[in-house]
Design a protein around this motif. Structure first.
Motif, PDB file in Angstrom:
ATOM      1  N   THR A  53       0.932  -1.153   0.081  1.00  0.00           N
ATOM      2  CA  THR A  53      -0.001   0.157   0.005  1.00  0.00           C
ATOM      3  C   THR A  53       0.795   1.152   0.102  1.00  0.00           C
ATOM      4  OG1 THR A  53      -0.189   0.544   2.462  1.00  0.00           O
ATOM      5  CG2 THR A  53      -1.694  -1.140   1.102  1.00  0.00           C
ATOM      6  N   ARG A  69       3.313   9.886  -2.639  1.00  0.00           N
ATOM      7  CA  ARG A  69       2.209   9.995  -3.527  1.00  0.00           C
ATOM      8  C   ARG A  69       2.759  10.927  -4.656  1.00  0.00           C
ATOM      9  NH1 ARG A  69      -1.555  12.596  -6.031  1.00  0.00           N
ATOM     10  NH2 ARG A  69      -3.200  12.144  -6.653  1.00  0.00           N
ATOM     11  N   ARG A  83      -0.284   1.555  -9.947  1.00  0.00           N
ATOM     12  CA  ARG A  83      -1.252   1.380  -8.865  1.00  0.00           C
ATOM     13  C   ARG A  83      -2.710   0.970  -9.112  1.00  0.00           C
ATOM     14  NH1 ARG A  83      -1.048   7.386  -6.779  1.00  0.00           N
ATOM     15  NH2 ARG A  83      -1.260   7.897  -8.858  1.00  0.00           N
ATOM     16  N   ALA A  84      -3.053   0.040  -7.983  1.00  0.00           N
ATOM     17  CA  ALA A  84      -4.402  -0.367  -8.259  1.00  0.00           C
ATOM     18  C   ALA A  84      -5.188  -0.581  -6.691  1.00  0.00           C
ATOM     19  CB  ALA A  84      -4.124  -2.097  -8.606  1.00  0.00           C
ATOM     20  N   SER A  85      -6.218  -0.529  -7.146  1.00  0.00           N
ATOM     21  CA  SER A  85      -7.390  -0.445  -5.866  1.00  0.00           C
ATOM     22  C   SER A  85      -6.790  -1.622  -4.875  1.00  0.00           C
ATOM     23  CB  SER A  85      -8.782  -0.674  -6.337  1.00  0.00           C
ATOM     24  OG  SER A  85      -9.090   0.335  -7.155  1.00  0.00           O
ATOM     25  N   HIS A  86      -6.763  -1.409  -3.692  1.00  0.00           N
ATOM     26  CA  HIS A  86      -6.603  -2.375  -2.716  1.00  0.00           C
ATOM     27  C   HIS A  86      -8.108  -3.533  -2.633  1.00  0.00           C
ATOM     28  CE1 HIS A  86      -5.954  -4.482   1.195  1.00  0.00           C
ATOM     29  NE2 HIS A  86      -4.511  -3.750   0.952  1.00  0.00           N
ATOM     30  N   THR A  88      -9.018  -5.295  -0.255  1.00  0.00           N
ATOM     31  CA  THR A  88     -10.186  -5.254   0.717  1.00  0.00           C
ATOM     32  C   THR A  88     -10.268  -3.899   1.400  1.00  0.00           C
ATOM     33  OG1 THR A  88      -8.133  -5.789   2.695  1.00  0.00           O
ATOM     34  CG2 THR A  88      -9.334  -7.683   1.334  1.00  0.00           C
ATOM     35  N   ASP A  89      -9.447  -2.860   0.878  1.00  0.00           N
ATOM     36  CA  ASP A  89      -9.679  -1.602   1.616  1.00  0.00           C
ATOM     37  C   ASP A  89      -9.865  -0.543   0.423  1.00  0.00           C
ATOM     38  OD1 ASP A  89      -9.439   0.879   2.767  1.00  0.00           O
ATOM     39  OD2 ASP A  89      -7.652   0.482   4.071  1.00  0.00           O
ATOM     40  N   SER A  90     -11.307  -0.182   0.317  1.00  0.00           N
ATOM     41  CA  SER A  90     -11.521   0.551  -0.658  1.00  0.00           C
ATOM     42  C   SER A  90     -10.750   2.125  -0.918  1.00  0.00           C
ATOM     43  CB  SER A  90     -13.098   0.957  -0.822  1.00  0.00           C
ATOM     44  OG  SER A  90     -13.591   1.566   0.275  1.00  0.00           O
ATOM     45  N   ARG A  91     -10.277   2.488   0.292  1.00  0.00           N
ATOM     46  CA  ARG A  91      -9.484   3.718   0.317  1.00  0.00           C
ATOM     47  C   ARG A  91      -8.152   3.763   0.173  1.00  0.00           C
ATOM     48  NH1 ARG A  91     -10.151   4.631   6.294  1.00  0.00           N
ATOM     49  NH2 ARG A  91      -9.709   2.438   6.278  1.00  0.00           N
ATOM     50  N   LYS A  93      -4.599   2.195  -1.800  1.00  0.00           N
ATOM     51  CA  LYS A  93      -4.130   1.609  -3.251  1.00  0.00           C
ATOM     52  C   LYS A  93      -2.898   0.792  -3.190  1.00  0.00           C
ATOM     53  CE  LYS A  93      -5.936   4.736  -6.427  1.00  0.00           C
ATOM     54  NZ  LYS A  93      -6.858   4.427  -7.533  1.00  0.00           N
ATOM     55  N   THR A  94      -2.707  -0.229  -3.835  1.00  0.00           N
ATOM     56  CA  THR A  94      -1.468  -0.932  -3.919  1.00  0.00           C
ATOM     57  C   THR A  94      -0.638  -0.429  -5.050  1.00  0.00           C
ATOM     58  OG1 THR A  94      -2.316  -2.657  -5.391  1.00  0.00           O
ATOM     59  CG2 THR A  94      -2.437  -2.869  -2.797  1.00  0.00           C
TER      60      THR A  94
END
Length: 149
Positions: A53, A69, A83-86, A88-91, A93-94
């Motif tokens: 993350t 960032r 970068r991609a959406s995590h 399990t955590d919508s807030r 990014k991985t």
């Protein structure tokens, strides 16, 4: 204010001088590759393969999330990271290296080899291990102190 010793005055100056010498030399070595020393550290932190993350990455490279960032935005434009959406955590990014990022990191590693050779050439392997351990101790101690405030 307590009287400081020569050693107490010299340690911060010596740490800063060593960091700045490493940073200047690394910046010069990487200039032709279009990557800064700080961006190299970020790429190196991602080189172990697993996606991190942005918060984990900031912690790993001892930087603040806003600086990380900003670097990620630039590296993403250069297609060195993705970068991609995590999951399990919508807030969150991985972040992971792209194939191009891995190739660039290999080039940067080679470009910086002479700096590492110089750095390690002035100490024995045992001294290098001791220095690394001591720097980690300083970081850990100062981070603990900061969290108590």
């Amino acid at each position: 204010m307590k009287e400081s010793t020569q050693q107490e005055r010299e340690l911060p100056l010596a740490l800063r001088a060593a960091y700045m010498a490493l940073h200047r030399n690394t910046e010069a070595a990487f200039a032709q590759h279009g990557v800064t020393a700080d961006q190299f550290v970020l790429l190196l932190a991602l080189s172990e393969g697993q996606a991190l993350t942005q918060r984990e990455l900031a912690d790993r490279i001892s930087s603040d999330p806003s600086t990380v960032r900003a670097m990620l935005v630039l590296l993403e434009k250069m297609e060195l990271i993705q970068r991609a959406s995590h999951p399990t955590d919508s807030r969150a990014k991985t972040v992971a290296l792209t194939a191009s990022g891995r190739r660039k990191l290999r080039k940067l590693w080679k470009a910086g080899q002479s700096i590492r050779d110089e750095m390690y050439g002035c100490m024995t392997p045992d001294e290098a291990d001791t220095l690394i351990r001591q720097l980690r101790n300083i970081t850990s101690t100062l981070n603990q102190e900061k969290s108590l405030v």
